[in-house]
Design a protein around this motif. Structure first.
Motif, PDB file in Angstrom:
ATOM      1  N   GLY A 133       0.817  -1.215   0.000  1.00 18.12           N
ATOM      2  CA  GLY A 133       0.000   0.000   0.000  1.00 18.12           C
ATOM      3  C   GLY A 133       0.846   1.258   0.000  1.00 18.12           C
ATOM      4  O   GLY A 133       0.573   2.216  -0.744  1.00 18.12           O
ATOM      5  N   ASN A 134       1.897   1.268   0.816  1.00 17.44           N
ATOM      6  CA  ASN A 134       2.767   2.448   0.868  1.00 17.44           C
ATOM      7  C   ASN A 134       3.627   2.585  -0.376  1.00 17.44           C
ATOM      8  O   ASN A 134       3.928   3.711  -0.800  1.00 17.44           O
ATOM      9  N   ILE A 135       4.028   1.474  -0.977  1.00 23.20           N
ATOM     10  CA  ILE A 135       4.768   1.540  -2.243  1.00 23.20           C
ATOM     11  C   ILE A 135       3.890   2.147  -3.334  1.00 23.20           C
ATOM     12  O   ILE A 135       4.343   2.979  -4.135  1.00 23.20           O
ATOM     13  N   VAL A 136       2.614   1.749  -3.372  1.00 22.11           N
ATOM     14  CA  VAL A 136       1.677   2.319  -4.345  1.00 22.11           C
ATOM     15  C   VAL A 136       1.569   3.830  -4.157  1.00 22.11           C
ATOM     16  O   VAL A 136       1.581   4.595  -5.131  1.00 22.11           O
ATOM     17  N   ILE A 137       1.463   4.268  -2.910  1.00 20.28           N
ATOM     18  CA  ILE A 137       1.379   5.705  -2.629  1.00 20.28           C
ATOM     19  C   ILE A 137       2.627   6.420  -3.139  1.00 20.28           C
ATOM     20  O   ILE A 137       2.531   7.462  -3.819  1.00 20.28           O
ATOM     21  N   ILE A 138       3.805   5.877  -2.856  1.00 19.70           N
ATOM     22  CA  ILE A 138       5.064   6.506  -3.271  1.00 19.70           C
ATOM     23  C   ILE A 138       5.147   6.603  -4.787  1.00 19.70           C
ATOM     24  O   ILE A 138       5.504   7.654  -5.346  1.00 19.70           O
ATOM     25  N   VAL A 139       4.826   5.509  -5.475  1.00 15.79           N
ATOM     26  CA  VAL A 139       4.929   5.471  -6.940  1.00 15.79           C
ATOM     27  C   VAL A 139       3.960   6.462  -7.578  1.00 15.79           C
ATOM     28  O   VAL A 139       4.339   7.229  -8.475  1.00 15.79           O
ATOM     29  N   ILE A 140       2.718   6.477  -7.123  1.00 11.63           N
ATOM     30  CA  ILE A 140       1.719   7.372  -7.719  1.00 11.63           C
ATOM     31  C   ILE A 140       2.070   8.833  -7.464  1.00 11.63           C
ATOM     32  O   ILE A 140       1.952   9.681  -8.358  1.00 11.63           O
ATOM     33  N   VAL A 141       2.510   9.154  -6.254  1.00 12.55           N
ATOM     34  CA  VAL A 141       2.891  10.537  -5.941  1.00 12.55           C
ATOM     35  C   VAL A 141       4.075  10.975  -6.799  1.00 12.55           C
ATOM     36  O   VAL A 141       4.130  12.123  -7.262  1.00 12.55           O
ATOM     37  N   CYS A 142       5.012  10.073  -7.044  1.00 13.80           N
ATOM     38  CA  CYS A 142       6.200  10.421  -7.826  1.00 13.80           C
ATOM     39  C   CYS A 142       5.900  10.628  -9.306  1.00 13.80           C
ATOM     40  O   CYS A 142       6.526  11.481  -9.949  1.00 13.80           O
ATOM     41  N   PHE A 143       4.931   9.882  -9.855  1.00 16.79           N
ATOM     42  CA  PHE A 143       4.736   9.899 -11.299  1.00 16.79           C
ATOM     43  C   PHE A 143       3.493  10.650 -11.770  1.00 16.79           C
ATOM     44  O   PHE A 143       3.376  10.920 -12.972  1.00 16.79           O
ATOM     45  N   ASP A 144       2.578  10.980 -10.882  1.00 15.29           N
ATOM     46  CA  ASP A 144       1.376  11.691 -11.305  1.00 15.29           C
ATOM     47  C   ASP A 144       1.528  13.188 -11.032  1.00 15.29           C
ATOM     48  O   ASP A 144       1.729  13.602  -9.886  1.00 15.29           O
ATOM     49  N   LYS A 145       1.440  14.000 -12.079  1.00 16.67           N
ATOM     50  CA  LYS A 145       1.648  15.446 -11.956  1.00 16.67           C
ATOM     51  C   LYS A 145       0.578  16.114 -11.103  1.00 16.67           C
ATOM     52  O   LYS A 145       0.815  17.183 -10.541  1.00 16.67           O
ATOM     53  N   ARG A 146      -0.607  15.515 -11.014  1.00 20.54           N
ATOM     54  CA  ARG A 146      -1.673  16.101 -10.206  1.00 20.54           C
ATOM     55  C   ARG A 146      -1.353  16.073  -8.710  1.00 20.54           C
ATOM     56  O   ARG A 146      -1.955  16.800  -7.925  1.00 20.54           O
ATOM     57  N   LEU A 147      -0.402  15.229  -8.329  1.00 18.52           N
ATOM     58  CA  LEU A 147      -0.064  15.078  -6.914  1.00 18.52           C
ATOM     59  C   LEU A 147       1.273  15.739  -6.568  1.00 18.52           C
ATOM     60  O   LEU A 147       1.850  15.438  -5.519  1.00 18.52           O
ATOM     61  N   GLN A 148       1.743  16.617  -7.426  1.00 17.57           N
ATOM     62  CA  GLN A 148       3.000  17.320  -7.156  1.00 17.57           C
ATOM     63  C   GLN A 148       2.737  18.549  -6.289  1.00 17.57           C
ATOM     64  O   GLN A 148       2.791  19.689  -6.742  1.00 17.57           O
ATOM     65  N   SER A 149       2.421  18.314  -5.041  1.00 21.47           N
ATOM     66  CA  SER A 149       2.166  19.401  -4.089  1.00 21.47           C
ATOM     67  C   SER A 149       2.799  19.026  -2.754  1.00 21.47           C
ATOM     68  O   SER A 149       3.112  17.846  -2.510  1.00 21.47           O
TER      69      SER A 149
END
Length: 314
Positions: free
Chosen positions: A40-56
């Motif tokens: 679950g935490n790996i998924v969070i890290i990967v999505i935050v790193c690669f999705d521009k909508r979460l660059q905050s």
């Protein structure tokens, strides 16, 4: 076993008492918790790193929190799982015991500092939205995260050093599933009252110290949200900090239950249950707390799954 000696070169972890059937059930349960937490935490890290909508800043802090959760649970749970599969007690060297306790406490301290930083971030986002991008810029975020990590690892040097400077002249059996500080203090023949009192003050400093800016931030946040005229606006504003507030309540509550007490050498069953809350249950819940009620993250997750599905089909 060691007896009537001034030092120990290894310890024996008693782990979980009970029949082999009970131990196998516990293994399956904790293994499931561990795998779900890590994935679950790996998924969070990967999505935050690669999705521009979460660059905050909020998601930047969340990704570091996920890294800490993976590391915290990995300091003790794999060894605990291995112990559940083996009959009898499990031996751990003095060096490994020191490293395990130091990493566990350092990661935990870093989490508390980061938790306070996330509360301040939510305060700026809700109470000063026009200045948010200026205050919480990339340099500020990197500086805050760096300070959190450095402080966490520096702060726990003395507590771990003081713990292992004691003379261990009793049997070297630790009635726990990892090198718990309270159970280690029980093995010492020295007078640990002063050490326990200092450790208690340091735990209060970390936990209460992180709760003060968090409480102040949420006081202003709630006051600001209540002034929003529309119900939809209040709901949207509260949803941005609801997950963090839930994490604060669960994380601080379980740690206060374990560490904020003058007498560190509590009964083994008390320490074992409290440690499970901190090491297993809380990290297991956090990925769900931070994602299921976060619409932006769920959209990014669904889009990521669709892209993975298309790649597999192609």
């Amino acid at each position: 076993m060691l007896g009537n000696q001034s030092s120990a070169t290894e310890f024996c972890l008693l782990g979980f008492p009970g029949s082999p059937k009970l131990r196998h059930i516990l293994f399956a349960t904790f293994f499931f918790f561990y795998i779900v937490t890590v994935m679950g935490n790996i998924v969070i890290i990967v999505i935050v790193c690669f999705d521009k909508r979460l660059q905050s800043p909020m998601y930047f802090f969340l990704s570091h929190l996920s890294v800490l959760e993976i590391m915290t649970i990995s300091t003790a749970v794999p060894l605990m799982l291995w112990g559940l599969l083996l009959p009898g007690m499990q031996r751990i060297s003095l060096t490994a015991c020191v490293a395990q306790l130091y990493l566990y406490l350092s990661f935990g301290t870093t989490e508390f500092v980061l938790m306070a930083a996330m509360a301040v971030d939510r305060y700026v986002a809700i109470c000063n939205p026009l200045r948010y991008s200026i205050i919480m810029n990339s340099c500020t975020c990197i500086w805050v995260v760096s300070v959190s990590w450095v402080f966490g690892f520096l702060f726990q040097i003395w507590p771990v050093y003081a713990t292992f400077q004691l003379s261990y002249c009793k049997l070297n059996v630790v009635d726990h599933f990892f090198c718990d500080r309270g159970q280690l203090l029980k093995l010492s023949c020295d007078d640990t009252l002063f050490t326990e009192f200092i450790l208690f003050l340091m735990a209060v400093f970390i936990i209460i110290g992180s709760l003060i800016p968090t409480s102040i931030s949420y006081t202003y946040i709630i006051s600001t949200i209540l002034k929003i005229p529309s119900a939809s606006g209040r709901r949207k504003a509260f949803s941005t900090c609801a997950s963090h507030f839930t994490y604060v309540v669960i994380g601080c509550g379980s740690c206060m239950f374990l560490y904020v007490k003058p007498k560190q050498t509590q009964a083994a069953e008390y320490n074992r249950v409290a440690s499970l809350l901190v090491l297993v249950v809380t990290p297991f819940l956090n990925p769900f707390i931070f994602t299921l009620r976060n619409e932006k993250f769920m959209e990014a997750f669904q889009d990521g799954m669709k892209r993975c599905h298309r790649l597999i089909k192609d």
